[in-house]
Design a protein around this motif. Structure first.
Motif, PDB file in Angstrom:
ATOM      1  N   LEU A 149       0.748  -1.329   0.219  1.00 59.62           N
ATOM      2  CA  LEU A 149       0.137  -0.507   0.122  1.00 59.62           C
ATOM      3  C   LEU A 149       0.482   1.387  -0.383  1.00 59.62           C
ATOM      4  N   HIS A 150       0.366   2.036  -0.942  1.00 57.85           N
ATOM      5  CA  HIS A 150       1.468   3.705  -1.287  1.00 57.85           C
ATOM      6  C   HIS A 150       0.377   4.449  -0.171  1.00 57.85           C
ATOM      7  N   PRO A 151       0.703   5.155   0.834  1.00 57.68           N
ATOM      8  CA  PRO A 151      -0.458   5.872   1.215  1.00 57.68           C
ATOM      9  C   PRO A 151      -0.387   7.400   1.261  1.00 57.68           C
ATOM     10  N   GLY A 152       0.228   7.493   0.574  1.00 57.35           N
ATOM     11  CA  GLY A 152      -0.144   9.335  -0.643  1.00 57.35           C
ATOM     12  C   GLY A 152       0.759  10.001   0.079  1.00 57.35           C
ATOM     13  N   THR A 153       1.305  10.650   0.155  1.00 54.62           N
ATOM     14  CA  THR A 153       1.745  12.007   1.102  1.00 54.62           C
ATOM     15  C   THR A 153       0.701  12.644   2.169  1.00 54.62           C
ATOM     16  N   VAL A 154       1.624  12.322   3.195  1.00 50.08           N
ATOM     17  CA  VAL A 154       0.462  12.668   4.751  1.00 50.08           C
ATOM     18  C   VAL A 154       1.884  13.314   5.239  1.00 50.08           C
ATOM     19  N   ASP A 155       0.071  14.714   5.438  1.00 53.07           N
ATOM     20  CA  ASP A 155       1.067  15.863   7.098  1.00 53.07           C
ATOM     21  C   ASP A 155       1.249  14.619   7.897  1.00 53.07           C
ATOM     22  N   THR A 156       3.148  14.361   7.804  1.00 56.41           N
ATOM     23  CA  THR A 156       4.000  13.823   8.445  1.00 56.41           C
ATOM     24  C   THR A 156       5.510  14.366   8.453  1.00 56.41           C
ATOM     25  N   ASP A 157       5.868  15.117  10.244  1.00 58.28           N
ATOM     26  CA  ASP A 157       7.175  15.595  10.523  1.00 58.28           C
ATOM     27  C   ASP A 157       8.264  14.727   8.550  1.00 58.28           C
ATOM     28  N   LEU A 158       8.728  13.563   8.290  1.00 60.25           N
ATOM     29  CA  LEU A 158       8.534  13.146   7.754  1.00 60.25           C
ATOM     30  C   LEU A 158       8.978  13.514   6.227  1.00 60.25           C
ATOM     31  N   SER A 159       7.200  13.998   6.195  1.00 61.07           N
ATOM     32  CA  SER A 159       7.002  14.508   4.338  1.00 61.07           C
ATOM     33  C   SER A 159       6.989  16.266   4.420  1.00 61.07           C
ATOM     34  N   TYR A 161      -7.650  10.770   7.298  1.00 58.24           N
ATOM     35  CA  TYR A 161      -7.298  10.367   5.786  1.00 58.24           C
ATOM     36  C   TYR A 161      -6.676   9.310   4.844  1.00 58.24           C
ATOM     37  N   SER A 162      -6.077   8.925   5.447  1.00 60.43           N
ATOM     38  CA  SER A 162      -5.028   7.932   4.599  1.00 60.43           C
ATOM     39  C   SER A 162      -5.527   6.708   4.846  1.00 60.43           C
ATOM     40  N   VAL A 163      -5.134   6.866   6.174  1.00 60.41           N
ATOM     41  CA  VAL A 163      -6.188   5.323   6.975  1.00 60.41           C
ATOM     42  C   VAL A 163      -7.312   4.974   6.237  1.00 60.41           C
ATOM     43  N   GLN A 164      -8.423   5.485   6.593  1.00 56.69           N
ATOM     44  CA  GLN A 164      -9.404   5.332   6.128  1.00 56.69           C
ATOM     45  C   GLN A 164      -9.194   4.654   4.000  1.00 56.69           C
ATOM     46  N   LYS A 165      -8.945   5.563   3.727  1.00 60.97           N
ATOM     47  CA  LYS A 165      -8.407   4.429   2.723  1.00 60.97           C
ATOM     48  C   LYS A 165      -7.303   3.772   2.591  1.00 60.97           C
ATOM     49  N   LEU A 166      -6.622   3.166   3.030  1.00 60.57           N
ATOM     50  CA  LEU A 166      -5.570   2.215   3.058  1.00 60.57           C
ATOM     51  C   LEU A 166      -6.704   1.003   3.470  1.00 60.57           C
ATOM     52  N   LEU A 167      -7.500   1.052   4.990  1.00 62.24           N
ATOM     53  CA  LEU A 167      -8.434  -0.325   5.494  1.00 62.24           C
ATOM     54  C   LEU A 167     -10.231  -0.339   4.330  1.00 62.24           C
ATOM     55  N   CYS A 168     -10.112   0.916   3.367  1.00 61.86           N
ATOM     56  CA  CYS A 168     -10.962   0.092   2.459  1.00 61.86           C
ATOM     57  C   CYS A 168     -10.736  -0.829   1.527  1.00 61.86           C
ATOM     58  N   ILE A 169      -8.958  -0.030   0.734  1.00 65.30           N
ATOM     59  CA  ILE A 169      -8.617  -1.467  -0.051  1.00 65.30           C
ATOM     60  C   ILE A 169      -8.295  -2.868   0.719  1.00 65.30           C
ATOM     61  N   ILE A 170      -7.682  -2.554   2.488  1.00 64.30           N
ATOM     62  CA  ILE A 170      -7.232  -3.473   2.622  1.00 64.30           C
ATOM     63  C   ILE A 170      -8.570  -4.641   2.930  1.00 64.30           C
ATOM     64  N   SER A 215      -7.328 -12.390  -5.986  1.00 61.20           N
ATOM     65  CA  SER A 215      -6.652 -11.886  -7.102  1.00 61.20           C
ATOM     66  C   SER A 215      -5.351 -10.721  -6.874  1.00 61.20           C
ATOM     67  N   ASP A 216      -5.632 -10.227  -5.796  1.00 60.42           N
ATOM     68  CA  ASP A 216      -5.015  -8.874  -5.939  1.00 60.42           C
ATOM     69  C   ASP A 216      -3.662  -9.216  -5.064  1.00 60.42           C
ATOM     70  N   ASN A 217      -3.923 -10.741  -4.539  1.00 58.44           N
ATOM     71  CA  ASN A 217      -2.096 -11.537  -3.874  1.00 58.44           C
ATOM     72  C   ASN A 217      -0.903 -10.477  -5.504  1.00 58.44           C
ATOM     73  N   GLY A 218      -0.607  -9.892  -3.813  1.00 59.26           N
ATOM     74  CA  GLY A 218       1.465  -9.857  -5.127  1.00 59.26           C
ATOM     75  C   GLY A 218       1.176  -8.053  -5.567  1.00 59.26           C
ATOM     76  N   LYS A 219      -0.073  -7.582  -5.805  1.00 60.93           N
ATOM     77  CA  LYS A 219      -0.190  -6.424  -6.047  1.00 60.93           C
ATOM     78  C   LYS A 219      -0.025  -4.903  -4.933  1.00 60.93           C
ATOM     79  N   PHE A 220       0.248  -3.750  -5.806  1.00 62.56           N
ATOM     80  CA  PHE A 220       0.651  -2.316  -4.605  1.00 62.56           C
ATOM     81  C   PHE A 220      -0.315  -1.821  -4.935  1.00 62.56           C
ATOM     82  N   PHE A 221      -1.286  -1.129  -4.353  1.00 60.97           N
ATOM     83  CA  PHE A 221      -1.606  -0.307  -4.787  1.00 60.97           C
ATOM     84  C   PHE A 221      -1.473   0.849  -4.057  1.00 60.97           C
ATOM     85  N   ALA A 222      -2.004   2.130  -5.090  1.00 65.54           N
ATOM     86  CA  ALA A 222      -2.067   3.305  -4.026  1.00 65.54           C
ATOM     87  C   ALA A 222      -3.377   3.638  -3.359  1.00 65.54           C
ATOM     88  N   TRP A 223      -2.890   4.352  -2.246  1.00 69.26           N
ATOM     89  CA  TRP A 223      -3.879   5.530  -1.797  1.00 69.26           C
ATOM     90  C   TRP A 223      -5.376   5.228  -2.127  1.00 69.26           C
TER      91      TRP A 223
END
Length: 128
Positions: free
Chosen positions: A71-81, A98-107, A113-121
């Motif tokens: 999962l790619h969470p997008g650019t999240v407002d954190t100290d890292l970014s 917001y990012s966590v909400q979007k990632l939980l939806c994907i999960i 059939s999603d096994n091994g895939k890489f998803f954006a937020w």
């Protein structure tokens, strides 16, 4: 740990598969690298991506009821970014919530059939 995931995964149907979701980043994609830079961060995320892909292949080969996704969470407002937020397009800097909400939806909607895939937020698949 893997035996516990198999037990938790049930029968291997879409609803019964255990989900292993790892937080990666778009910069870990070799196919999406158009800017270079961030050598150490890119390398560490690429290593995570390779590990996830490798175990996803093994689970599929063994027909284990386990789905591994990245999962790619997008650019999240954190100290890292913080140092890079000035380059983020308007509307693309996300709160943690917001990012966590979007990632939980994907999960929650992940299928075998999603096994091994890489998803954006936003649910879009990212190239390896």
């Amino acid at each position: 740990m893997w035996p516990l995931l198999k037990v938790g995964g049930g029968t291997g149907t879409d609803r019964d598969s255990a989900i292993v979701a790892s937080i990666s980043a778009r910069v870990g994609s070799i196919g999406d690298n158009r800017l270079g830079g961030w050598h150490s961060y890119r390398s560490s995320k690429s290593a995570l991506n390779q590990l996830t892909k490798t175990v996803s292949v093994e689970f599929a080969r063994k027909k284990d009821p386990i789905v591994c996704i990245l999962l790619h969470p997008g650019t999240v407002d954190t100290d890292l970014s913080k140092p890079f937020q000035g380059n983020v397009p308007e509307g693309k800097l996300f709160t943690k919530e917001y990012s966590v909400q979007k990632l939980l939806c994907i999960i929650n909607n992940a299928k075998k059939s999603d096994n091994g895939k890489f998803f954006a937020w936003d649910g879009q698949e990212i190239p390896w």
